[in-house]
Design an enzyme around this catalytic site. Structure first.
Site, PDB file in Angstrom:
ATOM      1  N   THR A 294      27.351   9.796  79.432  1.00 33.71           N
ATOM      2  CA  THR A 294      28.646  10.369  79.050  1.00 33.71           C
ATOM      3  C   THR A 294      28.535  11.268  77.816  1.00 33.71           C
ATOM      4  OG1 THR A 294      29.643   8.360  79.864  1.00 33.71           O
ATOM      5  CG2 THR A 294      31.039   9.752  78.489  1.00 33.71           C
TER       6      THR A 294
ATOM      7  N   LYS B 194      29.385  -2.368  65.780  1.00 32.73           N
ATOM      8  CA  LYS B 194      30.045  -1.336  64.973  1.00 32.73           C
ATOM      9  C   LYS B 194      30.477  -1.884  63.614  1.00 32.73           C
ATOM     10  CE  LYS B 194      31.555   1.048  69.148  1.00 32.73           C
ATOM     11  NZ  LYS B 194      32.605   1.099  70.166  1.00 32.73           N
TER      12      LYS B 194
ATOM     13  N   GLU C 141      26.874   9.116  63.032  1.00 35.36           N
ATOM     14  CA  GLU C 141      28.338   9.162  63.005  1.00 35.36           C
ATOM     15  C   GLU C 141      28.948   8.710  64.330  1.00 35.36           C
ATOM     16  OE1 GLU C 141      30.507   9.918  60.351  1.00 35.36           O
ATOM     17  OE2 GLU C 141      31.744   8.965  61.892  1.00 35.36           O
TER      18      GLU C 141
ATOM     19  N   GLY D 159      33.483   6.664  67.868  1.00 31.43           N
ATOM     20  CA  GLY D 159      33.398   7.947  68.580  1.00 31.43           C
ATOM     21  C   GLY D 159      33.779   9.132  67.719  1.00 31.43           C
TER      22      GLY D 159
ATOM     23  N   ALA E 121      27.237  24.090  64.542  1.00 29.75           N
ATOM     24  CA  ALA E 121      26.222  24.265  63.503  1.00 29.75           C
ATOM     25  C   ALA E 121      26.093  25.744  63.134  1.00 29.75           C
ATOM     26  CB  ALA E 121      24.893  23.720  64.000  1.00 29.75           C
TER      27      ALA E 121
HETATM   28  N1  HSE Z   1      32.324   0.990  75.241  1.00 29.33           N
HETATM   29  C1  HSE Z   1      32.892   1.397  73.996  1.00 29.33           C
HETATM   30  C2  HSE Z   1      34.399   1.147  73.993  1.00 29.33           C
HETATM   31  C3  HSE Z   1      32.694   2.840  73.696  1.00 29.33           C
HETATM   32  O1  HSE Z   1      34.959   0.713  74.995  1.00 29.33           O
HETATM   33  O2  HSE Z   1      34.986   1.388  72.970  1.00 29.33           O
HETATM   34  C4  HSE Z   1      31.352   3.152  73.189  1.00 29.33           C
HETATM   35  O3  HSE Z   1      31.065   2.449  72.027  1.00 29.33           O
END
Ligand code: HSE
Length: 433
Positions: A19, A210, A134, A139, A37
């Site tokens: 993706t 995360k 980042e 995202g 950039a």
């Molecule tokens: N699978 C993750 C989500 C997105 O559903 O937020 C990528 O980290």
């Protein structure tokens, strides 16, 4: 400042065309100069599991590498972009190969950074090259830069967020449509929102990766994934969503990191947030982050935490940083000074809780439950009983005042043993925010 004549485009090797990789290359389709950039980069080579898989863009003109390690080491690769995913295997091998070859690395791989961030940071700093990620957290929302750079002048006390869009979508749909977790999950899989194996998302592991990264950046520690306490949303029932709402709360999968003089507590679990709290209001697949700092007070941001466009934009921003020559330690401080988190024992933490018991509808049951709580020193804040016609047993729900988790779980165990209690009690924490 760099002289315009001295500028030469940088070759970017992209490993992984899922993706995010697809999003990145779609940016460039028909525009080989890399706009974010300043036109100073181009894709110099690609690698993915399958060369022939149908894609929304043409890769036939791009140099192809079967092996991402070979792409990382190729002379043409001046910046290596890792979008393969996974904490180990080819992603780690390729990132290590790039860093050892003295190449800047940009990755969207939260598992890799949460689980091996300290050793990779040490390697990057030894080789004097940037390692940027980042896109690994939230995202398209610039959470990593915000915590690592913009907030570095403050002392962050806590971070809590909705960091997994799939879970947020499932919980939002359950509440909106009255469908079960299993029903909404299969729909999300059918629509392509959730992975065929959704364990990383619904089990809370993706959010834990995360929050581990954000905690490391915020608290100046090495990312310590093993210290995270993780509970997913698989056990969240519609009944709890409805009961919580009647009490003024919404159930969210909240990832949190708190620092105290005793250490840090990093965890992910379904949490009741007051309906008017910004985290409770972030619905659908949105991600949201709430930060409390000594001087800044409170900050709240929300936005798309996944998806080809937003995540590729975050990768592009890191590439632009490499080209601009931006340099700082990979985490908050040089890698050789980072210590692991000093985990706080969660059982000693004080917090409020939501408890649900399925009990026989007969005299004295509520008194027995409340007596057991009172004996343990647990104070009840609110109480709700919903008669359910024809059902075996009746659910009773209560919320508590702040209490040590160890005290509460021991009391709940005792209540579970009462003859009138028909099913496993449910305990959910109420947000401390
Ligand atoms: N699978 C993750 C989500 C997105 O559903 O937020 C990528 O980290």
């Amino acid at each position: 400042m760099m002289d315009l004549e001295d500028r030469k485009p940088w070759g970017v090797g992209v490993a992984g065309l899922g993706t995010v990789g697809a999003g990145l290359l779609s940016f460039l389709d028909g525009n080989p100069a890399f706009a974010p950039a300043g036109g100073l980069a181009y894709v110099s080579g690609v690698s993915a599991r399958s060369r022939s898989r149908p894609r929304p863009f043409d890769i036939s003109g791009l140099p192809w590498f079967d092996d991402p390690v070979a792409l990382a080491q190729a002379d043409s690769t001046e910046i290596f972009v890792e979008l393969i995913g996974g904490s180990d295997g080819p992603a780690k091998a390729a990132v290590e190969a790039a860093l050892k070859a003295g190449k800047p690395v940009v990755t969207a791989n939260k598992a890799l950074i949460a689980e091996h961030g300290a050793e990779l940071a040490a390697l990057a700093e030894e080789m004097d090259v940037p390692l940027l990620f980042e896109a690994a957290v939230m995202g398209g929302v610039p959470a990593v830069k915000m915590v690592r750079e913009a907030l570095v002048g403050d002392e962050i006390h806590s971070i809590s967020g909705i960091l997994n869009g799939t879970c947020n979508y499932i919980l939002t749909e359950m509440e909106a449509t009255g469908r079960s977790f299993a029903d909404v999950l299969s729909e999300a899989q059918r629509l392509g929102y959730a992975e065929a194996d959704p364990t990383m998302d619904v089990g809370g592991f993706d959010a834990a990766h995360k929050i581990t990264i954000l905690a490391a950046l915020a608290f100046g520690c090495a990312p310590t994934f093993g210290a995270a306490e993780i509970e997913g949303i698989e056990q969240v029932e519609l009944l709890d969503i409805r009961m919580a709402k009647d009490l003024g709360y919404r159930i969210k999968l909240v990832a949190s990191a708190e620092r105290s003089m005793h250490g840090a507590l990093v965890r992910v679990h379904p949490t009741l947030a007051p309906l008017d709290h910004p985290l409770a209001r972030a619905g659908g697949a949105l991600n949201a982050l709430f930060i409390e700092g000594e001087r800044i007070g409170r900050i709240f941001v929300q936005g798309p935490g996944a998806g080809a466009g937003p995540t590729a934009a975050a990768v592009a921003a890191d590439i632009a940083d490499v080209i601009a020559g931006a340099r700082r330690p990979v985490f908050q401080a040089p890698a050789d000074t980072l210590a692991p988190f000093d985990p706080i024992d969660p059982s000693k933490m004080l917090g409020r809780a939501y408890l649900r018991f399925l009990v026989r509808d007969e005299p004295g049951v509520i008194a027995a439950v409340s007596e057991t709580l009172a004996e343990a020193g647990v104070s009840i804040e609110s109480f709700l009983q919903k008669p359910t016609e024809g059902a075996q047993g009746v659910p009773i729900v209560l919320t508590t005042h702040a209490v040590a988790e160890s005290v509460l779980t021991a009391a709940v165990e005792r209540i579970a043993g009462l003859p009138a209690v028909l099913d496993r009690p449910r305990l959910l924490r109420i947000a401390r925010i």
